[in-house]
Design a protein around this motif. Structure first.
Motif, short mmCIF file in Angstrom:
data_model
loop_
_atom_site.label_atom_id
_atom_site.label_comp_id
_atom_site.label_asym_id
_atom_site.label_seq_id
_atom_site.Cartn_x
_atom_site.Cartn_y
_atom_site.Cartn_z
N VAL A 7 4.40 -5.16 2.38
CA VAL A 7 4.23 -3.82 1.85
C VAL A 7 5.27 -2.89 2.46
CG1 VAL A 7 1.76 -4.21 1.51
CG2 VAL A 7 2.55 -3.10 3.61
N ALA A 8 5.55 -1.79 1.74
CA ALA A 8 6.56 -0.83 2.18
C ALA A 8 5.96 0.57 2.24
CB ALA A 8 7.74 -0.84 1.23
N ILE A 9 6.28 1.29 3.31
CA ILE A 9 6.00 2.71 3.41
C ILE A 9 7.32 3.46 3.30
CG2 ILE A 9 3.80 2.72 4.63
CD1 ILE A 9 5.36 2.78 7.27
N ILE A 10 7.30 4.56 2.56
CA ILE A 10 8.52 5.33 2.29
C ILE A 10 8.27 6.78 2.65
CG2 ILE A 10 10.07 6.15 0.46
CD1 ILE A 10 9.47 3.48 -1.01
N ALA A 41 5.01 -0.69 -2.76
CA ALA A 41 5.64 0.44 -2.08
C ALA A 41 4.78 1.68 -2.29
CB ALA A 41 7.06 0.67 -2.60
N VAL A 42 4.62 2.46 -1.23
CA VAL A 42 3.78 3.66 -1.27
C VAL A 42 4.62 4.87 -0.86
CG1 VAL A 42 1.68 4.78 -0.41
CG2 VAL A 42 1.74 2.29 -0.70
N LEU A 43 4.54 5.95 -1.66
CA LEU A 43 5.28 7.19 -1.43
C LEU A 43 4.33 8.28 -0.93
CD1 LEU A 43 7.35 7.36 -4.76
CD2 LEU A 43 7.98 6.23 -2.64
N PRO A 44 4.87 9.41 -0.42
CA PRO A 44 4.02 10.50 0.07
C PRO A 44 3.40 11.33 -1.06
CG PRO A 44 6.20 10.54 1.11
CD PRO A 44 6.28 9.61 -0.07
N GLU A 45 2.39 12.08 -0.68
CA GLU A 45 1.80 13.11 -1.52
C GLU A 45 2.86 14.17 -1.85
OE1 GLU A 45 -2.17 16.00 -1.25
OE2 GLU A 45 -1.09 15.45 0.58
N CYS A 82 4.56 -3.58 -7.15
CA CYS A 82 3.48 -2.62 -7.34
C CYS A 82 3.88 -1.29 -6.69
CB CYS A 82 2.19 -3.13 -6.70
SG CYS A 82 1.53 -4.63 -7.44
N LEU A 83 3.42 -0.20 -7.27
CA LEU A 83 3.77 1.13 -6.76
C LEU A 83 2.55 2.03 -6.68
CD1 LEU A 83 7.00 2.02 -8.82
CD2 LEU A 83 6.89 1.12 -6.47
N VAL A 84 2.48 2.79 -5.61
CA VAL A 84 1.65 3.99 -5.56
C VAL A 84 2.64 5.13 -5.36
CG1 VAL A 84 -0.16 5.27 -4.39
CG2 VAL A 84 -0.38 2.79 -4.69
N PRO A 85 3.08 5.78 -6.45
CA PRO A 85 4.12 6.81 -6.33
C PRO A 85 3.56 8.13 -5.80
CG PRO A 85 3.49 6.55 -8.62
CD PRO A 85 2.71 5.52 -7.84
N GLY A 86 3.10 8.08 -4.56
CA GLY A 86 2.57 9.26 -3.91
C GLY A 86 1.48 9.89 -4.75
N THR A 87 1.57 11.21 -4.91
CA THR A 87 0.71 11.90 -5.86
C THR A 87 1.56 12.69 -6.83
OG1 THR A 87 0.40 13.95 -4.59
CG2 THR A 87 -1.11 12.13 -4.12
#
Length: 289
Positions: A7-10, A41-45, A82-87
């Motif tokens: 997993v990646a944190i950005i 990869a997960v981005l910030p709010e 997979c992506l969680v593009p922040g909020t």
């Protein structure tokens, strides 16, 4: 579910109402994460525009959110990540010509499909004049290619009940996009400890992993230390953070060993106790008269 997920944190210095610049930075870092073999990869709010509700452009940009969500879907499919593009701030126009603004996190699968979403429930005090809470809606988990996950946003971290609902629904990993800064503490609070917000994050993230037998992927904004905390991290019980960033901009990719959750559960049996019919605690938010 495989015991290890890459997993990646950005995190980076998000520019206020600079939606195209921020989106370009996000896509660059996502490509870097994919090149290093990240499955998620997960981005910030607030990663597209920051949080500046006093600027009329900020709310106006919420009308463009659909376009950027579609861009991330296409990128996830292209890179097979997979992506969680922040909020993403979304505007809902109502029949009376007023509008609601929602702070929403999406989970995008590696084929570009949206597997689920979550609207922020616990709105931080300065956000309340602007954003709408998801209110009494339950926290629910999502089945994904990396396993069963739950999503929270920023100030939700402060509420153990949010985690308990996700754990009861089978979450193994909780993903938390965040825009958490040193200024979230008052001058009075900082007079006791200038680093109080860093202490809050580091203590609470590790504690939540232990008390719920879960992993956490936490992505925050970064930048100059006087205005940003960074501290994006991937955290597990038993070991604490397996990777933690400072204030630097960039991407960190790490192997998240979810087998640790099984070892922690065998040791502490938290989830086993939570499932018992005679579990001791019933949460009450009002006091009986």
């Amino acid at each position: 579910m495989a015991p290890t997920r890459r997993v990646a944190i950005i995190q980076w210095h998000i520019k206020e109402v600079a939606i195209e610049e921020n989106h370009a930075a996000a896509c660059k870092y996502i490509r870097e994460a994919a090149a290093q073999g990240a499955e998620l990869a997960v981005l910030p709010e607030y990663h597209l525009s920051g949080f500046v509700p006093s600027d009329p452009r900020w709310a106006a940009q919420a009308s463009e959110s659909t376009k950027y969500l579609a861009n991330y879907q296409a990128l996830a499919k292209e890179l097979k990540i997979c992506l969680v593009p922040g909020t993403i701030i979304e505007k809902e126009q109502r029949p009376d010509n007023t509008a609601l603004l929602w702070n929403t996190a999406y989970f995008i699968s590696n084929d570009g499909s949206i597997l689920g979403s979550y609207r922020k429930k616990n709105i931080w005090h300065p956000e309340r004049p602007t954003l709408t809470s998801s209110g009494p809606d339950r926290h629910v988990t999502i089945d994904t290619p990396i396993g069963r996950v739950g999503m929270l946003i920023c100030w939700d971290l402060a509420f153990p009940e949010a985690f308990r609902e996700l754990i009861a629904d089978g979450a193994d990993v909780v993903i938390i996009p965040t825009f958490w800064t040193p200024h979230d503490a008052s001058l009075e609070a900082r007079s006791f400890n200038p680093d109080v917000e860093a202490l809050f994050l580091n203590s609470t993230l590790t504690a939540r992993c232990f008390e719920n037998t879960c992993g956490i992927i936490f992505a925050n904004a970064a930048g100059p230390a006087e205005d940003f905390l960074g501290l994006s991290q991937v955290t597990l019980p038993l070991v604490g953070p397996v990777v933690k960033m400072g204030n630097e901009e960039g991407v960190r990719v790490v192997d998240m060993d979810l087998g640790i959750l099984d070892i922690a559960e065998r040791n502490y049996k938290v989830r086993e106790d939570l499932k018992k019919d005679d579990w001791h605690y019933v949460y009450r938010h009002t006091v009986a008269k």
